[in-house]
Design an enzyme around this catalytic site. Structure first.
Site: not given
Ligand code: NAP
Length: 289
Positions: A52, A96, A119
């Protein structure tokens, strides 16, 4: 059979994002910023976060990785999220997952400001998806939909079967597929571990989406001849990475199939960048007014 190459498609999307971000930087006076919170030292998570970071750099975004000790308290983790929520130059915050044992992800995801939730996991963004309202969409299902669109494969009016009902993939994907509008409008069935006659249902699908986390589970006997098959699974096996579909077997009957790796994985990261750009545009517009 068509191989739906997510690597090539994602590269094209990243190039578009880089161009748009460069054009907007001049007006906004700053670049888009993404902050990633990585708690603990899970190997797979470290790899995902590195990918990422690299993708952010490539499109000219600022990326920060906040590495936190696995022993951090729930309260300290919430405080870290609050600090990022308060920073104007941070447009997107990504926690994460999975978190180390002892930490609860749900209150943390809910603590991220919905307008920075790149997200798309905040209940507000999930709710907006359900209601068909604009918002930040979960990256993996958004990547699936974008891959179909860019290959001009419309599920409209078709029978779609989604195997998997997780909050991050199966459930939101089923909602996106069944939404009213172009590149959606499918008739959707969701399957899970309690489904009777999984093979029969999956064989009835014109569009089959597999997100189970079971290495090479789906074989040609489970696929309708000519079906479009999207394999979301990523499994680490002795032979290396593989999907939830047995590629050689399914490719004998499907008309189109995603490879693993190189299918939905890169599309997911491209959608994270797209969400970050979307949040940045909203923030910089609001900051200018
Ligand atoms: P998950 O939370 O473990 O959910 C798996 C789903 O599959 C569950 O709904 C489960 O049913 C169902 N399932 C499992 N075994 C089954 C069986 N034998 N028959 C029928 N249904 C079964 O997994 P996830 O987070 O959705 O991820 C799914 C896969 O996608 C994993 O391989 C993951 O690594 C991969 N993934 C890839 C990306 C990407 O960027 N490409 C992103 C996210 C996830 P129950 O609900 O009944 O347990």
């Amino acid at each position: 059979m068509r191989i739906l190459d997510g690597k090539v498609t994602a590269a094209a999307i990243r190039a578009e994002i880089a161009l748009e971000a460069a054009a907007l930087e001049a007006q906004a006076g700053r670049r888009p910023g993404l902050a990633v919170l990585l708690v603990g030292d899970d190997k797979a998570s470290q790899t995902y976060v590195r990918n990422k970071e690299r993708a952010c750099r490539e499109v000219g975004f600022i990326s920060e990785v906040h590495r936190l000790d696995a022993g951090i308290s729930q309260q300290r983790l919430l405080d870290s999220i609050d600090a990022l929520n308060a920073r104007r130059e941070i447009d997107g915050i990504l926690l994460q997952l999975p978190l180390p044992a002892g930490l609860d992800s749900a209150p943390c995801l809910e603590r991220i400001a919905p307008h920075k939730d790149v997200d798309g996991f905040h209940p507000q963004n999930m709710g907006r998806l359900m209601l068909g309202l604009p918002g930040l969409r979960p990256c993996t299902p958004a990547g699936v939909m974008e891959l179909l669109k860019r290959h001009e494969l419309s599920p409209a009016g078709q029978k779609a079967v989604v195997i998997g009902r997780s909050n991050i993939v199966g459930k939101p994907l089923a909602v996106m597929l069944g939404a009213k509008g172009p590149w959606a409008d499918a008739t959707v069935t969701i399957c899970h571990s309690g489904t009777a006659d999984l093979a029969g249902l999956s064989r009835s699908a014109d569009f089959l989406f597999v997100a189970m986390g079971r290495a090479e589970f789906v074989t040609e006997e489970m696929v309708k001849p000519g079906a479009v098959v999207i394999d979301v699974g990523i499994n680490v096996t002795e032979k290396g990475l593989c999907g939830d579909c047995n590629f050689a077997s399914v490719s004998r009957v499907a008309s189109a199939l995603t490879p693993v790796p190189g299918g939905i994985g890169p599309m997911t990261i491209a959608m994270l960048l797209r969400n970050t750009l979307q949040a940045y545009k909203a923030h910089t517009q609001a900051q200018q007014n």
